[in-house]
Structure formats: structure tokens, C-alpha cells
Design a protein around this motif. Structure first.
Motif, mmCIF file in Angstrom:
data_model
loop_
_atom_site.group_PDB
_atom_site.id
_atom_site.type_symbol
_atom_site.label_atom_id
_atom_site.label_comp_id
_atom_site.label_asym_id
_atom_site.label_seq_id
_atom_site.Cartn_x
_atom_site.Cartn_y
_atom_site.Cartn_z
ATOM 1 N N VAL A 84 -49.869 -64.162 1.391
ATOM 2 C CA VAL A 84 -48.929 -65.270 1.499
ATOM 3 C C VAL A 84 -48.470 -65.435 2.931
ATOM 4 O O VAL A 84 -48.391 -66.553 3.454
ATOM 5 C CB VAL A 84 -47.726 -65.031 0.581
ATOM 6 C CG1 VAL A 84 -46.779 -66.205 0.633
ATOM 7 C CG2 VAL A 84 -48.183 -64.781 -0.828
ATOM 8 N N LEU A 111 -50.881 -67.336 5.006
ATOM 9 C CA LEU A 111 -50.780 -68.787 4.794
ATOM 10 C C LEU A 111 -49.510 -69.342 5.414
ATOM 11 O O LEU A 111 -49.515 -70.426 6.004
ATOM 12 C CB LEU A 111 -50.806 -69.089 3.298
ATOM 13 C CG LEU A 111 -52.201 -69.265 2.691
ATOM 14 C CD1 LEU A 111 -52.096 -69.482 1.207
ATOM 15 C CD2 LEU A 111 -52.903 -70.442 3.337
ATOM 16 N N LEU A 133 -50.262 -69.615 -9.136
ATOM 17 C CA LEU A 133 -50.636 -69.750 -7.743
ATOM 18 C C LEU A 133 -51.181 -68.387 -7.333
ATOM 19 O O LEU A 133 -50.431 -67.489 -6.996
ATOM 20 C CB LEU A 133 -49.403 -70.128 -6.929
ATOM 21 C CG LEU A 133 -49.612 -70.815 -5.592
ATOM 22 C CD1 LEU A 133 -50.375 -72.107 -5.789
ATOM 23 C CD2 LEU A 133 -48.286 -71.122 -4.948
ATOM 24 N N LEU A 138 -53.730 -65.827 -5.183
ATOM 25 C CA LEU A 138 -54.540 -65.606 -3.993
ATOM 26 C C LEU A 138 -55.266 -64.277 -4.169
ATOM 27 O O LEU A 138 -54.784 -63.368 -4.841
ATOM 28 C CB LEU A 138 -53.667 -65.563 -2.736
ATOM 29 C CG LEU A 138 -52.860 -66.824 -2.454
ATOM 30 C CD1 LEU A 138 -51.978 -66.623 -1.247
ATOM 31 C CD2 LEU A 138 -53.778 -68.009 -2.237
ATOM 32 N N VAL A 147 -54.969 -74.438 7.514
ATOM 33 C CA VAL A 147 -54.233 -74.046 6.311
ATOM 34 C C VAL A 147 -55.108 -74.247 5.085
ATOM 35 O O VAL A 147 -55.232 -73.355 4.230
ATOM 36 C CB VAL A 147 -52.937 -74.875 6.168
ATOM 37 C CG1 VAL A 147 -52.268 -74.566 4.850
ATOM 38 C CG2 VAL A 147 -52.006 -74.599 7.304
ATOM 39 N N SER A 148 -55.742 -75.427 5.000
ATOM 40 C CA SER A 148 -56.504 -75.705 3.788
ATOM 41 C C SER A 148 -57.730 -74.807 3.699
ATOM 42 O O SER A 148 -58.116 -74.368 2.614
ATOM 43 C CB SER A 148 -56.894 -77.179 3.728
ATOM 44 O OG SER A 148 -57.340 -77.632 4.969
ATOM 45 N N GLY A 173 -56.545 -71.375 2.731
ATOM 46 C CA GLY A 173 -56.176 -71.453 1.321
ATOM 47 C C GLY A 173 -57.401 -71.479 0.428
ATOM 48 O O GLY A 173 -57.446 -70.839 -0.623
ATOM 49 N N ALA A 212 -58.265 -68.615 -2.337
ATOM 50 C CA ALA A 212 -57.816 -69.084 -3.646
ATOM 51 C C ALA A 212 -58.441 -68.250 -4.756
ATOM 52 O O ALA A 212 -59.619 -67.913 -4.717
ATOM 53 C CB ALA A 212 -58.184 -70.552 -3.823
ATOM 54 N N LEU A 261 -56.294 -74.471 -7.524
ATOM 55 C CA LEU A 261 -55.948 -74.292 -6.110
ATOM 56 C C LEU A 261 -57.195 -74.432 -5.243
ATOM 57 O O LEU A 261 -57.166 -75.070 -4.181
ATOM 58 C CB LEU A 261 -55.320 -72.912 -5.920
ATOM 59 C CG LEU A 261 -54.831 -72.579 -4.517
ATOM 60 C CD1 LEU A 261 -53.691 -73.506 -4.133
ATOM 61 C CD2 LEU A 261 -54.353 -71.138 -4.438
ATOM 62 N N CYS A 268 -57.524 -77.205 -2.262
ATOM 63 C CA CYS A 268 -57.790 -76.847 -0.873
ATOM 64 C C CYS A 268 -59.110 -77.471 -0.410
ATOM 65 O O CYS A 268 -59.239 -77.897 0.742
ATOM 66 C CB CYS A 268 -57.831 -75.335 -0.715
ATOM 67 S SG CYS A 268 -56.223 -74.585 -0.888
#
Lengths: 110, 1017
Positions: free
Chosen positions: B4, B7, B70, B72, B117-118, B121, B125, B130, B134
Motif C-alpha cells: 500500500v 502505491l 481491494l 494487492l 500509479v496505474s 497497481g 493487483a 482491480l 488499472c
């Protein structure tokens, strides 16, 4: 039976004006249509009870449905705001009721 | 948590790009690069854990109702791609500080950070939803990065978007099917679900969808066309997105789904054949290109094809090789892209036919490029050699009959010859041969390369060199990546430069030999391959595919496109009449409605009906605008009577006051318009009348059939009996407005505020002379009525031309009425909770004061201080929202009123909310009077609109809101030129409007009032 007639008259006039050229008449038409919409909302509260919704002065058993009144109060003021905004648009350039579109002052990028 | 934080740090880069670019301009790349490295630092604990063979996960509920989490998850694949995205990103950012033009470059840094960021992510993911989000975000960010490069980027970005969104749709379908089939959105759970073994057909279908998505993103045939197109973007964008990141997203997707699909035959066949075909096709096209950047683009297409083919084989060795080549390619290709940028910067061209001999002028750039190209060509002892040889070995393991492995192997070897050839072309045509030397002007020096540009372009290439020698250090990360892509096998990677003499080494030597032959024959061979005229490219193909669709769309639009309002409104009206009228009639005739409640009508309704009927007829028939307004207000009075008759004192009061104000507003507008309406087209009247009558009949019928046929509603009983106890207020309508349904009211007063702001926004973006055009330039200008008056000095002449005298009675009246109205307004406001009144009504009474001040003024001036309306609107909305938040804090519910009994009375925060309503309404009315009431002259409508934002001005600004800085600078230059020529503020030589103080203000931040007198206007 009478208020539906009023609504019919208002919508007839409103739609007729809405179909005219010229921003001012269209604004008038929308004003009439919003009157009609308000009356329609009030009718939803059944017009058989017509006492003011003030329980300390009027017997609640006779009072009208207060919810449509709250809606209509809001609607009146919003209709006013919309009318004012459209009037401001009508005033751009002396072009009302003519076939020319108002120039916006924007120039095409070269 | 470390995932997290990674990100979060990336998001921080997005937010920081705004202030950093403002302060530092293009140098914002430095701190942003540091932020990227900080993200690497944040990721480091996870990275070491992954290297140690663990899997780092993080999860929290997202949409609990849908069971969405959510989630990761960092595994070997995620590790490799996160590192590529962040480290290459940091290098490219540092490079950009020298490459970009000086200036803010906000969009570049912002979109790049959004992309990172995307991308991070995407690779972290662990949830299908998600992952999809992304994926689409990377598409959007790369679209924006291409689109920001001006005209050349327009078409290219649209084509890129078209293709990548096509892949987004297939991925959406794949994700949807996976969620539906497995019942979970968790990526790992979904892949481990037994349904894939039970239903091979479904598995194949999903595999095809996933690989199509990957093909669009990773530019595989036939979706490869977008990548060369995307070269319209700035070089740093290409170095980052089109070498290292966005194109690798497709590779990532293939690797991510390898555990599930690696033994699906369709997957193997499609990936290997399409990959190798793309590899050869890209190599061939690259060889034919003269623009170095386009060459790089096709070379990327080719290399991606090789990687895709290796993934398609699906064996542990092939997948390891693919991941290794991803790393190697990210390093040498991003460096080479940046080197092309260096050459472009130095010479101003990327076309090999126009380049001079650069080897001696730029030796460092030359040798770096040689290293990068050698790695790409697979020359030992570089990283590209190791990875390419591994891929060749891997291809031998292609599933199927024995010949398939050899076919794939031979195909890859042939494609590699092409790779070697275009790598040689880059080096020799770009730096050695100097094909453009003859035409290169003697006196044109090369631009010096800024150190940051050269260093960071070379960095990724040079980093690959030692890595090749100690390639064993990559064993562990590759093992981890393999473990993620093929959890079913035991990884045991041993990378080395020297594997002994085997078939791959022989093949490599053959490739190099063929390549050397090409180098020797390059002067005749390579230019002959270059097409003399550009043939049809991918853009043309896409154009050919989409143009018919666009044409068909335009044909369809023709059916409904018309300037006449009738044709737009008529379908709506007809449908309404049919549905409402027909439906109501049907209900009535079939007897499916209850009986009407007795006692619905009163005689007073009839009075209102007559007034309304006469008024509506007047509005519709009248040719005079004034008469129409009078009739309209008559309708309003009729409605007011009707509302009072229905028992609504609050609504009735509001209606009455609004009616008065509306008429005043219309009168303000009418003074600028012709006295009479224009004639309507003759044919339209009958149609309009027919439509109007049918709509009216339907509305009336609907109102009659659908209302008045039930008892009073439960909610009405509740409000009437419980309301006063709950709210301590006896005016139920008011308590509904400010307490029970305060959210409605909040929305409403926001609409009011927006109407005021929208008026300012529209009017201040229209140039003054278009807003109130002078007579000469406007054909439809209507002269003020000329009234025959007696001569100057007579009372009649003074009465018309000297407004002061006319205004005196009104001013005297205001002195008396204004305090009274203030008092009435306050009382109405205060008692609103218990008796008819409240914020709306009180504000409308307050607005009457504004109207009186306007009417009583002899001069054309605005009511109140310059910014007052906007401040009132803003503070009204803010106060209402703050009251709501107070309710949230104290009572735990947004807009819940906070009430306390203070002995002598009962105080409630609803009163504060009502105050917000009051301020917003007052602001809107004040704004409307100021804007609509301005009659040109020295203070025009534009100036009033500007003053609502800027405060007091001494004249209208010439610039309109939303003009680009360039337009402003142009006009500031014209102003300076006019001054130099001794011309005082005259018309712009190009006729684009007047050059004046306003322009100077916007261009230089100096208020017009400070530039001397403002009297000449």
C-alpha cells in the motif's frame, strides 16, 4: 377536475411557446410548463384536504399533505434560477428572434 | 502494508506534480524521480520478502455488498514489473528535465505519474476488478500522454485509444466470465478454481479473450499499428511507455495468466505463431524505416513478438527466458529511445537520410548506442545475448510434434537476422555513414547535449553491461517470477554467458555472420529497402475501417439534425401525449382506477382557472413583448391564488415573490430587445398548435386520472403528527425543507449558486463587443425608439434624458421601505420554523431591497460591492455544507440538525442552514440584477461579470476567460508594438479585438486600475 383543466391550459400554452422562435418566448413557455408541473405535484397530495400544514393552528386531520408543498417550494426557486440563467443567455448580442446565431467571440485556431 | 505504501508514494507523485511543476518548471522531474525511488524504497521490504520465496499480500474490504476486496499481492512477476516501472520511470524523469522545453510541462509529469500509479497497481493487483480498472487506467494515461503532443498526436492518440480499448473490452469480457464461472473476484482463487479443468471449452474461450487483450496492449499483429503511430508522443514518453511500461503490460497479463492457460493448446498456438510472425514483421518494417524513432517502434513490436512467443511455449525454461528478455529489453530499448532523443536534440532530425556523420562529433553517444544495439542484436557478452539465446532454447520446447519446436526455432533465428540488420542500421546509418553529410550545412553546428540528457539516456544501457557478466544474480528473481507463472514446477534457473557449444550458440553465430554480411553490403542493400513513397500504414487501415462507420453515423444524424426547434421537441411531445394521454385514457376506459375522492374541487379553483386561461392566451397571442410579460405575470398571480387555495401559505408567498422578481428580471432583458416579437414561420404555427393541444390534453387527462383517488398518505400523517415533536417547529413545510429533507434543499441551493456562477462564466467568456455589439457591426441591431420631443431645456426633454429627476421619488421611497423590508425579512426568517416564512421567503423579501436599490439608481451602476454576489453564493453553500458536517460530527448524520433548549427559546442549527439558503438566494438575485441590468455604456455586462470574479475594475478586460497564454502574449506584443508606433490603445492590427489594459492585466498580472487613468472608455 378544475385543477387538471388548469394544468391542461398551462401545458398547451407552454408547449406552443416552446415551439416558437426566439429565446424569450421559449423562456415564457418553460415558465408556464413549470407552473403546470408544480400544480401537478400539489395534486399528488390530494386536494380534498386543504388546511394549512400548521398543526398548532389547524386541525391536523384537515391539513394538506406538506410534502408536495416542500417539493413545490423548492421547484419554484429552481425554476426561478433557470429562468434567470436563460434570460442571461438571451441577452448575449442583439440576436433574439433573428435567424443569426450569436457570435461567441471564439476564434478558430489557425 | 508495504504494498500500500508503494502505491501511496506513487499517488504522492501525482499530487506533487502540481506544486512541483509550478515552482520548478521542467526541473520538477528531479524531485519526482526521487519520489519514484522512494516508492522503490517503500517496496523494498516486500521485494526482499519475495526474493526470500514469500508472497506478500494485503487486502481490505472494498465494496462489501458485492464481496469485493481491494487486494494487492507481490510475487516474482509483480516484483520484476514494479522495479521496471519505477526504476526506468525515475531515469526517464531525470532525462526529461533536460529533454523537455523549459516551462511548466504539467501535463507531461502529471500523466506520467498517473500512468505509473496505474501500472504499479496493475502488476500488484490480486483482484480481477482491480486488475481491469488499472488496465484501463494505463490505456487512458498512455492516450493522454500521446494526445498532449499537439496536432500530430490527435489522430495517433485516438487510434491508440481505439485499439487499447478494444483490448479493454476483451479483458472486461474475460474478467466477467471468470467472475461468473468461479464466483470470486480474487485473482489467485479464480485461477485455482476447478471449473477450468472441468470445462476446457470455457477455458479456451477465456484464454483467447485474455490473449487478445494482451495483443492489443503489447502491439502484436494485427494490433501492432498503434505503437509506431504513438511515436507522435514526446521521446521520454516513448522511452518509458513504449519501451518499458505500457507495452509490457500485455506481457505481464500473459505471464499473470500463464498458470491457468500454459497448457491450453489454443494459447500455445496463438502466442507462438502470432508472436513469431509479429517478430518477423516488425523486424522487416523496422529495416525499411528511415525515421530512427519509427524504427525503434517497429523494433519494439518485433522484440515483444519474441517475448510473446516464448511465453506461448509455456515451459519453465521458455518463461524464464521471456522474463529475462523483458528485463533486458526494458534496459536497452528505453536507453536507445532516449539516445534517439539525444540525436534528435543535437541535429534536429531523426531521419537517417539527413543525419551527418555523428561518430566523431558524439563519440559517447555513439559507443553507448553501439552497446545498446549490440545487446538488442544479441551479440555476446551482453545481456541481450543471454536472453535471446535462452529464448531460442525455450522455443525448441514448443509443445506439439517435434517439428514445431524446430519451426519456431528457425523462425526466431530468421527474425533475429532482421533484428541484427536493423540494429546495424541504427548504428551505421545513424552514426557512421553520414548519409546526410553532403546536404548538411557547413555552418550548422550540432546542439550540445545537456549532461543530464546524455547521462540518463546511457544509464539503462550501461547498467545492462555488468549485469550480463554476473547474470547469475538474476537467478533468484527469475526463479520467483517463474514460480508465480508456473507454480506447478520446481524452479532451478542457472543463467550463464557460456553454455558450451550447442545448437543455440551455432544459431547465434549464424545470425551474427548473416548480420555482418548485411553490414558489409549496407550501403547498397539498406537504402534499396526503404520505400520511396510511404505506403499505406496502419493509420490508413484503421481509417478505412472506421470511416464507413463514421459516415453511417453522420447519415443517421442527418435524420434528426435540424435547426427548427419543432423537430427536436415534437418527438418528445408526441411520445408524451401518446404514453401519458393514451395510458390515462386506457386506464379510465377499462375502469382500472379507483373512484375520485369526494370534495376535490372548490369554487376558488375556478377563479384561478379563469385567470390562468386568460393569462396563457395573452402570452401566446400577444405580439408585444410587454403585453406578453404582463400576461405571464397574470398567470403567476392565478397560480398563486391556486396555491393559497390549496392550503400552502409558504409556497404561495414564495410563488408571489418569485413572480414579482421574475417580471423584474424579464423587464431588465426586454429593455435591450425589440418591442415586438418577430413573426413565426407560417407553417410552424398549425403544427405547433396541434402539438400543444395534444400535449395539454394529455397532461390534463393524466392529472385527472392519476391524482385525487386515494386517502391522505402515511407520510403526510407522520409529518403532521410527529413533525412538531421531533423538530420543535410547527411550520411543517419549513421543517421538511431544513430538517427532514435538508439534502434536497442543499442540492437546490447549490443549483441556485451554480446558476449564478454559470451566468458569470458564460458572460465573461464572451467578448464585450459580441455581448453588446455596436450598431454598425450587427445587422440585427435595433435602434432605441426615437421619441419626438420638444427642444432642449423643456421639461419633457429633461424628464427623458436626465434620469436623476425621475429617480428621486424612488430614492425617497427606498429610504423608508428598505429598513422596513430588512425588518420584515428578518421576522420572516426568524419565525420560519413555526409560521409561514423561512429562508427562501425571507431572502426573496431581501432581494426586493436589491431590486429597489437598482430601480432607484439614476446611474447605471451595480448594486452592492463588486464581488458581493459570488461571495454570498459561495458562503451560502459553504455554510449549508458546514452545518451539515456539524450534524455529522455531533449527531452522526450529515445535515441532522443540532438543537439545544436555551431557556427563552429553542435554538437549532437548522436556522444556520436556512441562513445559507438566504445568502445563496440573495446572491443569485443580486448577480442577476447586476448582469442583466447593465445597459452597456461605460459599465457593460462583460465588466460586471469580470468584476464578480476580479473585484473592482476600471473597464472591461479585453481578454476573455479561457484564452490560451499564447493568444494573450500575442496581444501583449501587439500592444507593445502599438505603443512603440505612438498609437495609444488602438484596435488590434489583426482585428482580434481591442488591445487594452485588460490584456496587460492578464498577461502581466497588473491590475488595469494601476496603469494610469481608465477614463478613455
Amino acid at each position: 377536475m378544475i385543477i387538471p383543466l388548469s394544468i391542461a391550459v398551462l401545458v398547451t400554452g407552454g408547449v406552443y411557446l416552446l415551439l416558437q422562435r426566439g429565446m424569450v418566448r421559449i423562456i415564457f413557455g418553460l415558465a408556464l410548463i413549470s407552473h403546470a408541473a408544480n400544480l401537478m405535484l400539489l395534486l399528488a397530495g390530494v386536494s380534498a384536504w386543504r388546511g394549512e400544514p400548521l398543526p398548532d393552528r389547524v386541525d391536523p386531520a384537515l391539513a394538506t399533505d406538506p410534502l408536495p408543498h416542500a417539493f413545490v417550494l423548492t421547484a419554484i426557486v429552481i425554476a426561478f434560477a433557470v429562468t434567470v440563467l436563460m434570460l442571461a443567455l438571451a441577452v448575449i448580442g442583439h440576436n433574439d428572434d433573428t435567424k443569426r446565431m450569436p457570435a461567441t467571440g471564439e476564434e478558430r485556431a489557425t | 502494508m508495504t504494498l500500500v505504501w508503494t502505491l501511496v508514494v506513487c499517488v504522492l507523485a501525482v499530487l506533487a506534480s502540481f506544486p512541483l511543476t509550478r515552482v520548478l518548471g521542467r526541473n520538477a522531474g528531479w524531485p519526482l524521480a526521487v519520489i519514484y525511488l522512494a516508492a522503490v524504497g517503500a517496496f523494498w521490504p516486500a521485494a526482499t520478502a519475495v526474493m526470500g520465496g514469500e508472497v506478500v499480500t494485503w487486502s481490505r474490504p472494498w465494496v462489501a455488498e458485492l464481496g469485493l476486496d481491494l487486494s494487492l499481492r507481490a510475487d516474482g512477476i509483480g516484483l520484476v514489473f514494479v522495479m521496471i516501472a519505477l526504476v526506468i520511470g525515475a531515469v526517464v524523469l531525470a532525462y526529461s528535465t533536460a529533454y523537455l522545453k523549459p516551462g511548466r510541462n504539467l501535463t507531461f509529469y502529471l500523466y506520467l505519474a498517473v500512468f505509473t500509479v496505474s501500472m504499479v497497481g496493475l502488476v500488484l493487483a490480486d483482484d480481477l476488478i482491480l486488475l481491469f480498472l488499472c488496465w484501463e487506467l494505463t490505456s487512458l494515461a498512455s492516450f493522454l500522454l500521446i494526445a498532449r503532443s499537439g496536432f500530430s498526436g490527435e489522430g495517433a492518440s485516438m487510434r491508440t485509444l481505439l485499439i487499447t480499448f478494444l483490448g479493454g473490452l476483451t479483458l472486461l469480457a474475460a474478467v466477467g466470465i471468470m467472475v461468473a464461472a468461479t464466483g470470486t473476484t480474487g485473482l489467485q482463487e479464480a485461477m485455482a478454481h476447478p471449473v477450468w479443468d472441468e470445462r476446457p471449452g470455457l477455458t479456451t474461450g477465456v484464454a483467447v479473450l485474455v490473449l487478445l487483450s494482451a495483443f492489443t496492449k503489447s502491439a502484436q499483429f494485427p494490433f501492432h499499428v498503434w505503437l509506431p503511430d504513438a511515436m507522435a508522443a514526446a521521446t521520454p514518453v516513448s522511452a518509458y511507455l513504449h519501451a518499458a511500461a505500457v507495452v509490457k503490460a500485455g506481457i505481464f497479463l500473459l505471464l499473470r495468466f500463464s498458470p491457468l492457460f500454459h497448457d491450453v493448446p489454443a494459447w500455445n498456438v496463438a502466442l507462438v505463431t502470432v508472436g513469431l510472425f509479429t517478430c518477423a514483421l516488425g523486424g522487416w518494417f523496422a529495416l525499411r524505416k528511415t525515421d530512427l524513432k519509427k524504427l525503434m517502434a517497429y523494433s519494439t513490436v518485433s522484440q515483444l513478438g519474441l517475448i510473446v512467443a516464448a511465453i506461448g511455449v509455456g515451459t519453465e525454461y521458455a518463461i524464464t527466458a521471456a522474463v529475462l528478455h523483458v528485463i533486458a529489453h526494458a534496459l536497452f530499448k528505453s536507453g536507445l529511445f532516449m539516445m534517439v532523443g539525444v540525436v534528435d536534440h543535437a541535429t534536429g532530425t531523426r531521419d537517417v537520410r539527413r543525419l551527418p556523420e555523428l561518430r566523431r562529433a558524439m563519440p559517447l553517444a555513439f559507443w553507448t548506442t553501439v552497446l545498446g544495439c549490440a545487446s538488442m542484436a544479441g551479440v555476446p557478452p551482453l545481456l541481450g545475448f543471454v536472453s535471446k539465446e535462452s529464448i531460442l532454447t525455450g522455443l525448441l520446447e514448443t509443445p506439439g510434434p517435434a517439428w514445431t519446436g524446430w519451426a519456431a526455432f528457425v523462425g526466431a533465428v530468421l527474425a533475429s537476422v532482421l533484428t541484427f540488420s536493423y540494429s546495424a542500421k541504427i548504428v551505421f546509418h545513424g552514426f557512421v555513414d553520414g548519409r546526410g553529410q553532403d546536404r548538411w550545412p557547413e555552418d550548422a553546428p550540432l546542439h550540445a547535449t545537456p549532461p543530464a540528457m546524455g547521462i540518463f539516456a546511457a544509464l539503462p544501457i550501461l547498467a545492462g553491461v555488468p549485469l550480463a557478466l554476473v547474470v547469475g544474480v538474476l537467478d533468484v528473481p527469475l526463479d520467483r517470477a517463474l514460480a508465480a507463472a508456473r507454480p506447478d514446477v520446481e524452479p532451478e534457473t542457472h543463467l550463464a554467458l557460456w553454455h558450451g557449444v550447442n545448437v543455440e550458440l551455432v544459431a547465434s553465430m549464424l545470425i551474427i555472420a548473416a548480420g555482418v554480411a548485411v553490414i558489409l553490403a549496407r550501403r547498397r542493400l539498406l537504402p534499396a529497402l526503404e520505400p520511396r513513397t510511404p505506403g499505406p500504414d496502419g493509420a490508413a487501415v484503421i481509417e478505412a475501417l472506421t470511416a464507413p462507420v463514421a459516415r453511417a453515423g453522420m447519415q443517421l444524424a442527418l435524420l434528426v439534425r435540424a435547426d427548427s426547434p419543432t423537430r427536436h421537441v415534437a418527438p418528445v411531445v408526441v411520445l408524451l401525449a401518446l404514453v401519458l394521454g393514451g395510458g390515462s385514457l386506457g386506464l379510465l376506459l377499462t375502469g382500472r382506477v379507483a373512484d375520485q375522492h369526494p370534495g376535490l374541487d372548490r369554487w376558488s379553483d375556478g377563479v384561478a382557472l379563469v385567470v390562468i386561461l386568460l393569462g396563457v392566451a395573452g402570452v401566446c397571442i400577444s405580439q408585444s413583448r410587454l403585453a406578453a410579460v404582463v400576461s405571464l405575470s397574470a398567470v403567476g398571480i392565478g397560480i398563486t391564488v391556486q396555491i393559497f387555495a390549496l392550503g400552502g401559505p409558504d409556497v404561495g408567498l414564495t410563488q408571489l415573490l418569485v413572480e414579482a422578481l421574475t417580471v423584474l428580471m424579464i423587464m431588465l432583458v426586454l429593455q435591450k430587445l425589440p418591442l415586438r416579437f418577430g413573426r413565426s414561420p407560417r407553417w410552424g404555427q398549425r403544427t405547433a398548435l396541434a402539438l400543444a393541444v395534444s400535449a395539454g390534453a394529455a397532461a390534463g387527462l393524466g392529472a385527472f386520472v392519476l391524482t385525487g383517488r386515494r386517502e391522505r398518505s402515511e407520510i403526510a400523517e407522520y409529518y403532521l403528527t410527529q413533525g412538531p415533536e421531533i423538530t420543535h417547529g410547527y411550520n411543517v413545510v419549513n421543517t421538511i425543507l431544513v430538517e427532514f429533507r435538508a439534502l434536497d434543499t442543499l442540492g437546490e441551493l447549490t443549483v441556485l449558486g451554480m446558476a449564478g456562477a454559470a451566468m458569470v462564466a458564460v458572460l465573461s467568456t464572451v467578448r464585450d463587443r459580441y455581448l453588446d455589439p455596436p450598431p454598425a457591426s450587427d445587422r440585427s441591431f435595433v435602434e432605441d425608439p426615437q421619441i419626438p420631443l420638444r427642444g432642449p431645456g423643456t421639461a419633457a426633454e429633461r424628464a427623458v434624458h436626465e434620469a436623476w429627476g425621475n429617480a428621486v421619488p424612488m430614492q425617497l421611497l427606498v429610504r423608508v421601505t428598505a429598513p422596513l423590508l430588512v425588518l420584515i425579512s428578518f421576522i420572516l426568517f426568524w419565525r420560519g420554523h413555526n409560521s409561514p416564512g423561512g429562508g427562501f421567503i425571507a431572502a426573496l423579501v431581501g432581494s426586493a431591497i436589491v431590486a429597489l436599490f437598482y430601480l432607484a439608481s439614476a446611474r447605471d451602476q451595480q448594486v452592492g460591492p463588486a464581488r458581493a454576489p459570488m461571495i454570498l453564493i459561495g458562503s451560502g453553500v459553504a455554510l449549508a455544507i458546514l452545518t451539515g458536517l456539524g450534524g455529522l460530527v455531533v449527531e452522526g448524520s450529515f445535515l441532522a440538525p443540532v438543537s439545544r433548549d436555551v431557556g427563552w427559546t429553542y435554538l437549532t442549527s437548522a436556522l444556520l442552514f436556512d441562513l445559507g439558503v438566504y445568502a445563496a438566494v440573495l446572491g443569485l438575485v443580486m448577480e442577476a440584477f447586476n448582469l442583466l441590468g447593465a445597459t452597456g455604456g461605460r459599465e457593460g455586462t462583460r465588466e460586471r461579470a469580470d468584476e464578480s470574479v476580479e473585484g473592482e475594475l476600471s473597464g472591461p478586460m479585453d481578454a476573455t476567460r479561457g484564452e490560451t497564454p499564447r493568444e494573450l502574449a500575442d496581444r501583449a506584443l501587439a500592444l507593445a508594438a502599438a505603443h512603440a508606433a505612438g498609437v495609444p490603445d488602438g484596435p488590434d492590427p489583426r482585428g482580434k479585438g481591442r488591445v487594452g489594459r485588460g490584456t496587460t492585466y492578464l498577461a502581466h498580472g497588473v491590475r488595469p486600475g494601476n496603469l494610469g487613468d481608465g477614463r478613455d472608455r
